[in-house]
Design a protein around this motif. Structure first.
Motif, PDB file in Angstrom:
ATOM      1  N   GLY A 551       0.805  -1.297   0.134  1.00 16.25           N
ATOM      2  CA  GLY A 551       0.087  -0.010   0.066  1.00 16.25           C
ATOM      3  C   GLY A 551       0.870   1.082  -0.073  1.00 16.25           C
ATOM      4  O   GLY A 551       0.364   2.180  -0.183  1.00 16.25           O
ATOM      5  N   GLY A 552       2.285   1.196   0.176  1.00 18.13           N
ATOM      6  CA  GLY A 552       2.990   2.519   0.257  1.00 18.13           C
ATOM      7  C   GLY A 552       2.369   3.607   1.037  1.00 18.13           C
ATOM      8  O   GLY A 552       2.370   3.371   2.356  1.00 18.13           O
ATOM      9  N   PRO A 553       2.249   4.569   0.447  1.00 17.11           N
ATOM     10  CA  PRO A 553       1.752   5.861   1.495  1.00 17.11           C
ATOM     11  C   PRO A 553       0.370   5.609   2.148  1.00 17.11           C
ATOM     12  O   PRO A 553       0.221   6.439   3.135  1.00 17.11           O
ATOM     13  CB  PRO A 553       1.293   6.941   0.142  1.00 17.11           C
ATOM     14  N   ASP A 554      -0.442   4.663   1.762  1.00 16.73           N
ATOM     15  CA  ASP A 554      -1.521   4.256   2.523  1.00 16.73           C
ATOM     16  C   ASP A 554      -1.188   3.479   3.752  1.00 16.73           C
ATOM     17  O   ASP A 554      -2.337   3.185   4.580  1.00 16.73           O
ATOM     18  CB  ASP A 554      -2.629   3.611   1.470  1.00 16.73           C
ATOM     19  N   ASN A 555      -0.233   2.992   3.981  1.00 16.75           N
ATOM     20  CA  ASN A 555       0.222   2.122   5.029  1.00 16.75           C
ATOM     21  C   ASN A 555       0.906   3.023   6.004  1.00 16.75           C
ATOM     22  O   ASN A 555       1.865   3.508   5.713  1.00 16.75           O
ATOM     23  CB  ASN A 555       1.240   1.050   4.540  1.00 16.75           C
ATOM     24  N   PRO A 556       0.300   2.930   7.287  1.00 15.59           N
ATOM     25  CA  PRO A 556       0.709   3.874   8.373  1.00 15.59           C
ATOM     26  C   PRO A 556       2.127   3.464   8.772  1.00 15.59           C
ATOM     27  O   PRO A 556       2.950   4.244   9.070  1.00 15.59           O
ATOM     28  CB  PRO A 556      -0.065   3.591   9.402  1.00 15.59           C
ATOM     29  N   ALA A 557       2.379   2.087   8.582  1.00 18.69           N
ATOM     30  CA  ALA A 557       3.839   1.766   8.938  1.00 18.69           C
ATOM     31  C   ALA A 557       4.812   2.484   7.832  1.00 18.69           C
ATOM     32  O   ALA A 557       6.084   2.826   8.245  1.00 18.69           O
ATOM     33  CB  ALA A 557       4.077   0.103   8.895  1.00 18.69           C
ATOM     34  N   TYR A 558       4.695   2.651   6.769  1.00 17.12           N
ATOM     35  CA  TYR A 558       5.581   3.006   5.865  1.00 17.12           C
ATOM     36  C   TYR A 558       5.399   4.737   5.811  1.00 17.12           C
ATOM     37  O   TYR A 558       6.537   5.228   6.002  1.00 17.12           O
ATOM     38  CB  TYR A 558       5.191   2.775   4.293  1.00 17.12           C
ATOM     39  N   THR A 591      -3.408  15.260   2.881  1.00 17.19           N
ATOM     40  CA  THR A 591      -4.698  14.949   3.284  1.00 17.19           C
ATOM     41  C   THR A 591      -4.568  13.531   3.615  1.00 17.19           C
ATOM     42  O   THR A 591      -5.627  13.288   4.608  1.00 17.19           O
ATOM     43  CB  THR A 591      -5.309  15.002   2.051  1.00 17.19           C
ATOM     44  N   ILE A 592      -3.465  12.711   3.232  1.00 18.69           N
ATOM     45  CA  ILE A 592      -3.587  11.465   4.022  1.00 18.69           C
ATOM     46  C   ILE A 592      -3.301  11.065   5.485  1.00 18.69           C
ATOM     47  O   ILE A 592      -3.908  10.530   6.152  1.00 18.69           O
ATOM     48  CB  ILE A 592      -2.463  10.523   3.174  1.00 18.69           C
ATOM     49  N   ASP A 593      -2.379  12.343   5.919  1.00 18.29           N
ATOM     50  CA  ASP A 593      -1.793  11.958   7.194  1.00 18.29           C
ATOM     51  C   ASP A 593      -1.449  13.545   7.682  1.00 18.29           C
ATOM     52  O   ASP A 593      -0.129  13.720   7.594  1.00 18.29           O
ATOM     53  CB  ASP A 593      -0.922  10.791   7.355  1.00 18.29           C
ATOM     54  N   PRO A 594      -2.305  14.304   7.933  1.00 19.63           N
ATOM     55  CA  PRO A 594      -1.903  15.615   8.446  1.00 19.63           C
ATOM     56  C   PRO A 594      -0.672  15.731   9.411  1.00 19.63           C
ATOM     57  O   PRO A 594       0.218  16.618   9.333  1.00 19.63           O
ATOM     58  CB  PRO A 594      -3.242  16.489   8.551  1.00 19.63           C
ATOM     59  N   PRO A 595      -0.735  15.060  10.561  1.00 25.43           N
ATOM     60  CA  PRO A 595       0.459  15.125  11.557  1.00 25.43           C
ATOM     61  C   PRO A 595       1.908  14.825  10.694  1.00 25.43           C
ATOM     62  O   PRO A 595       2.576  15.115  11.124  1.00 25.43           O
ATOM     63  CB  PRO A 595      -0.009  14.145  12.536  1.00 25.43           C
ATOM     64  N   VAL A 665       5.963   3.351  16.777  1.00 25.77           N
ATOM     65  CA  VAL A 665       4.099   3.229  16.671  1.00 25.77           C
ATOM     66  C   VAL A 665       3.923   1.904  15.978  1.00 25.77           C
ATOM     67  O   VAL A 665       3.184   0.984  16.351  1.00 25.77           O
ATOM     68  CB  VAL A 665       3.722   4.344  16.330  1.00 25.77           C
ATOM     69  N   HIS A 666       4.295   1.794  14.514  1.00 23.91           N
ATOM     70  CA  HIS A 666       3.595   0.886  13.801  1.00 23.91           C
ATOM     71  C   HIS A 666       4.816  -0.229  13.581  1.00 23.91           C
ATOM     72  O   HIS A 666       5.605   0.050  12.578  1.00 23.91           O
ATOM     73  CB  HIS A 666       3.240   1.540  12.509  1.00 23.91           C
ATOM     74  N   LYS A 667       4.682  -1.145  14.186  1.00 18.92           N
ATOM     75  CA  LYS A 667       5.916  -1.911  14.394  1.00 18.92           C
ATOM     76  C   LYS A 667       5.185  -3.181  13.515  1.00 18.92           C
ATOM     77  O   LYS A 667       4.506  -4.004  13.882  1.00 18.92           O
ATOM     78  CB  LYS A 667       6.127  -2.611  15.653  1.00 18.92           C
ATOM     79  N   GLN A 668       6.188  -3.523  12.585  1.00 13.51           N
ATOM     80  CA  GLN A 668       5.965  -4.465  11.657  1.00 13.51           C
ATOM     81  C   GLN A 668       6.727  -5.697  12.235  1.00 13.51           C
ATOM     82  O   GLN A 668       8.041  -5.709  12.596  1.00 13.51           O
ATOM     83  CB  GLN A 668       6.221  -4.172  10.111  1.00 13.51           C
TER      84      GLN A 668
END
Length: 986
Positions: A551-558, A591-595, A665-668
């Motif tokens: 998912g690339g940019p849509d993946n919060p881990a990435y 817009t995907i992730d403002p922070p 935070v997003h640990k794979q």
């Protein structure tokens, strides 16, 4: 009267001076002529050879030369020659030098050096103003000392070198050589360039010096004992530090052992000596220190312009936009890198470039050393026989040009000038310069063989000239652009070699994979490049390949990884976003992730605010041999706790940067551990797995059998390792292993394979993992429920095509899986950083004063990278800008970090041309007297057209809770600097 060896031979004949000549078999080579000033002996008043001093003591004999001595011992001829008061060249062979061309690396003409020569029964001693060199009369081993008698290093006392006559690939007589240094126990070594590991201290390691896609190998090391060594050899080489000492082996060294020792009182001094030998690093245009946006690739000129316009509309700072490959056509036709534009997708490149420039952006464009057969460039090169026969791996209708030929370089860059630079392209991105030929150049052994397949170049066989292709091709780019005008050259190259800095070429770490492990490798790998004296390096922010983050940019881990990578990139010498497949223009995250977007914006704003600091330091790089990004022990070599720091680095004289290189935070989930032999059984009950190798990728011809205790292979080629049983090649083979897995506990296991190329895993006869495809290393796993003590049949199948060779059988036990799940629930924002002893430090974000010599912890939320400032520093900062040259007259914030006296020289010029080489620049010194609490402003030195005559300086004295972070700080004093000296007292 000073006369070179070339002149001596002309007068006396080569046969009359065999012990002094360092030339080729029958006459002095041009390589020898270049260093003639270092091997002069002189003539007396009658024109006869003047042996300044000579002694023979049993098996040891020597002749004094004007720059040093030549010794004869044990069949070895060894020259010890001063190349400056702090530099010594050491050359050893069997009395013949087989080079036929000048050094590609060392360009400095050695000055005349005064030295004393003394001896006793055991030792011959050379003493200059800066160095002492002791020569053992027993075997010629050297010891290098400073004038106070402190030992820098010494050659191995009983086996300083090994020299064997050889002829590699029928290229003619040469030597296979090795030389060895004995190191101090607490000594740390740095350099040798970028390698795909997270280490930094080269003690106890082995480094293969063969260029690859993701390997920038440079034969330079520096030591915490304040010395460095440059090896001037170009073949396949290997550095190794083991019980014998630190050795460098070379497959083909026509001159024999040939290295330069550089001693100083600081590591910056060592780097400065290296640049005196190999050439200074010229200034880049100021915009090169802004942000680069690159993608593989923008398919049309409309898309390229659209991206550029969106950056400006969204007010996300940018200075360069990059057009990657295939703007000339496709990867299958004969137009490859022909310096032309596809008329369909890029119908009006002139208009496109004008639009880019109207946006105050610069355009960088990719070119390759492979040239398509159906281009005017190829036809002109072929008329002179200046392309090699093997076809390039991507386009089967393209071949590599001979960059070792001056004519080849001229033709190549004449076409680059006409097709690209004259149309307004600002910079060249020279891809594949390691040089890649029939593969993507991932593996050192494969790529070494691939480069050798090119045969002979204009200077000689590629077995001798394996590594420096990038140096000669970037040299061509530099010389061609310097000859064409006054615009500063900036080049990006996927490889580098010693001396690359003088060609204005920055290297980058190649086609890396997006992972936290790779990010950590960039930190240590980057400073391993800059430690060699090559100051400008960069890498693909976000990773070139993004395969582990669906998912690339849509993946919060990435997104977390990309943010931390971007923050690290803000403190690279060159800040550059690049990659394939996914979109990663920073404005997309608004817009995907403002922070996350705000964190990216803060990082780039900090980069631009620091431009006065960065650009002034770049002047020190050019004028004084400084290094912008460098290992922490460069400044703290005596603090042994810094020696192995690989997750932090220094950036300029003031800043210590500690990137976040792990997920918070997003640990794979990561691949499991290698399954141990205790959990594996062969079909007959022995520990491990029973395997068989086959020729062919589909188990075609059965070969040797093995029993592997564990399955964890990388299959390096000879001489690093032996071939697997029955195989004579590591390309195009397959293998199969069978046995049982014994479960140590009840529960659900993850069992998987990590490998390159194809692999399959069968569990209890069922195919559970199937990835039978060529490709880079990756991991695939499956879940299997087992009872303690249960034995389950397993079979692993593997095939290898070419390049990387790896296979690993891994697992996660039920306990490990539970621990992983629990760890994933924990969010810990704490980052620990060791602050070197010998200085106090300020937290950049808070102004808190911290004592050195301790590990400090601070929280690092997503919008913050831990950053510390050395007490006794001055950091000039500018405003937030959209491009680096937007506000030349802007006020400057001068942050003073007290605790010690401090100095900083502010440097200014026209940002764009080489007028600075003609003296058109301005400098003024800021000096902080800590005891008097006074800032002195020195008188401006120099001037240039367009110089800002008066500038507002907003002076801030940093204190805890005040003057911290990104935002502009309320000034303690405001002065208008007009070039006159003055002072401000606090």
């Amino acid at each position: 009267m000073r006369v070179s060896i070339l002149m001596l031979l002309a007068v006396l004949g080569a046969s009359q001076v065999p012990s002094l000549a360092a030339g080729s078999d029958d006459a002095p080579s041009s390589r020898s002529t270049r260093v003639a000033a270092a091997t002069e002996t002189g003539l007396d008043a009658n024109g006869h050879l003047q042996r300044v001093g000579a002694r023979t003591d049993g098996a040891f004999g020597y002749t004094r030369l004007q720059a040093g001595v030549q010794i004869q011992v044990g069949g070895i001829t060894k020259n010890v020659l001063f190349h400056g008061p702090d530099i010594v060249r050491v050359n050893a062979n069997h009395g013949r030098n087989h080079w036929t061309a000048p050094s590609l690396v060392v360009v400095d003409v050695p000055p005349e050096v005064s030295f004393d020569l003394t001896e006793d029964a055991r030792t011959l001693t050379l003493t200059s103003d800066r160095l002492v060199v002791n020569v053992s009369k027993s075997n010629g081993a050297l010891t290098f000392l400073d004038r106070d008698g402190r030992v820098y290093t010494r050659e191995h006392a009983t086996a300083p070198q090994s020299i064997t006559d050889t002829d590699v690939a029928g290229a003619g007589p040469s030597y296979e050589v090795e030389n060895v240094f004995s190191l101090a126990p607490d000594e740390a070594l740095y350099g040798f360039g970028y390698t795909s590991d997270a280490g930094i201290n080269r003690r106890g390691t082995q480094v293969e010096l063969v260029q690859t896609n993701t390997g920038i190998l440079i034969p330079v090391m520096v030591s915490t004992r304040r010395y460095g060594v440059l090896w001037d050899t170009y073949s396949a080489m290997r550095f190794k530090d083991d019980a014998r000492g630190a050795s460098m082996w070379a497959e083909s060294a026509p001159g024999g052992v040939d290295y330069y020792f550089m001693g100083s009182d600081s590591l910056d001094g060592v780097v400065a000596a290296y640049r005196r030998l190999t050439g200074p690093a010229p200034m880049y245009p100021k915009q090169a220190f802004g942000l680069f946006m690159s993608k593989e690739r923008y398919p049309t000129q409309a898309r390229l312009v659209e991206v550029a316009e969106t950056f400006r509309r969204e007010r996300f700072p940018l200075d360069y936009i990059v057009q990657d490959w295939q703007y000339w056509g496709s990867d299958k036709d004969g137009t490859w890198s022909g310096m032309i534009w596809d008329p369909v997708r890029f119908p009006d490149p002139d208009a496109m470039i004008r639009r880019i420039h109207d946006l105050d952006l610069k355009l960088m464009v990719s070119i390759w050393p492979s040239v398509g057969n159906d281009t005017a460039l190829a036809r002109e090169l072929d008329r002179h026989g200046l392309r090699f026969e093997p076809l390039h791996w991507i386009s089967k209708r393209a071949r590599i040009y001979d960059a070792y030929s001056p004519l080849g370089r001229k033709i190549y860059f004449d076409h680059a000038r006409r097709g690209l630079l004259d149309r307004g392209v600002d910079a060249l991105w020279m891809d594949g310069t390691e040089v890649e030929v029939t593969t993507a150049a991932w593996d050192a052994a494969d790529n070494g063989r691939d480069i050798k397949s090119l045969g002979r170049n204009a200077l000689g066989d590629f077995s001798r000239y394996l590594n420096p292709y990038s140096l000669v091709t970037t040299l061509g780019a530099y010389e061609a652009q310097r000859a064409a005008g006054d615009k500063r050259v900036f080049t990006l190259s996927r490889s580098a070699w010693a001396g690359a800095q003088r060609t204005a070429a920055a290297s980058w770490s190649g086609d890396i994979f997006a992972s936290w492990k790779t990010l950590a490798e960039q930190v240590s790998g980057g400073v391993s490049v800059t430690a060699t004296g090559n100051p400008y390096w960069t890498q693909d922010i976000g990773g070139f390949f993004v395969t582990e983050f669906p998912g690339g940019p849509d993946n919060p881990a990435y997104r977390e990884l990309f943010t931390r990578w971007f923050q690290f990139g803000a403190f690279n010498p060159i800040m550059r976003v690049h990659g394939t497949s996914i979109e990663r223009e920073p404005y997309l995250f608004k817009t995907i992730d403002p922070p996350m977007y705000q964190a990216l914006l803060d990082a780039v704003h900090l980069r631009y605010r620091l431009l006065p600091y960065i650009y002034s330091t770049s002047w020190q790089v050019t004028s004084a041999g400084a290094t912008l990004m460098r290992p922490v022990p460069f400044d703290f070599p005596d603090d042994t706790r810094t020696h192995d720091i690989r997750d932090a680095f220094l950036f300029g004289p003031a800043l210590l940067v500690r990137p976040v290189v792990h997920a918070m935070v997003h640990k794979q989930a990561q691949p499991g551990d290698t399954i141990p032999a205790s959990a594996l059984r062969t079909p007959d009950g022995a520990p491990g797995l029973a395997g068989q190798y086959f020729e062919g990728t589909d188990f075609d011809v059965a070969k040797g059998r093995v029993v592997d205790a564990t399955l964890n292979h990388t299959w390096p080629e000879p001489p690093l390792a032996e071939f697997p049983p029955g195989l004579s090649s590591l390309d195009g083979f397959s293998a199969r292993w069978e046995g049982e897995l014994v479960a140590p506990e009840d529960g659900e296991y993850e069992i998987g394979l990590e490998g390159d190329d194809g692999f399959r895993l069968y569990v209890a006869g069922e195919r559970r993992v199937d990835d039978w495809n060529s490709g880079p290393r990756r991991y695939k796993g499956t879940q299997v429920a087992l009872r303690q003590g249960q034995r389950v049949p397993v079979r692993i199948e593997y095939f290898q095509g070419a390049a990387d060779r790896a296979l690993r059988l891994a697992w996660k036990t039920p306990r490990q899986r539970e621990a992983e799940r629990e760890a994933a629930k924990q969010v810990d924002l704490t980052v620990q950083t060791y602050l070197p002893a010998g200085s106090d430090w300020f937290d950049f974000w808070t102004g808190e004063l911290l004592r050195g010599g301790q590990v400090v912890a601070r929280e690092a939320p997503l919008d913050l990278i831990p950053l510390y400032v050395r007490a006794g520093s001055i950091v000039p900062m500018g405003p937030v800008m959209q491009y680096a040259t937007e506000r030349p007259d802007a006020p400057m914030e001068i942050r003073i970090y007290p605790g010690r006296d401090a100095r900083f020289t502010v440097y200014e010029d026209d940002d764009e041309t080489y007028a600075y080489e003609r003296g058109e620049s301005a400098r003024y010194e800021l000096a902080w007297d800590d005891a008097a609490r006074t800032l002195s402003l020195g008188e401006r030195q120099g001037r240039f057209p367009g110089m800002v005559e008066r500038r507002e300086l907003r002076i801030v004295l940093v204190e805890p809770g005040k003057a911290g972070g990104l935002q502009e700080s309320p000034p303690d004093r405001v002065v208008t600097y007009d070039g006159r000296a003055g002072s401000v007292r606090f």
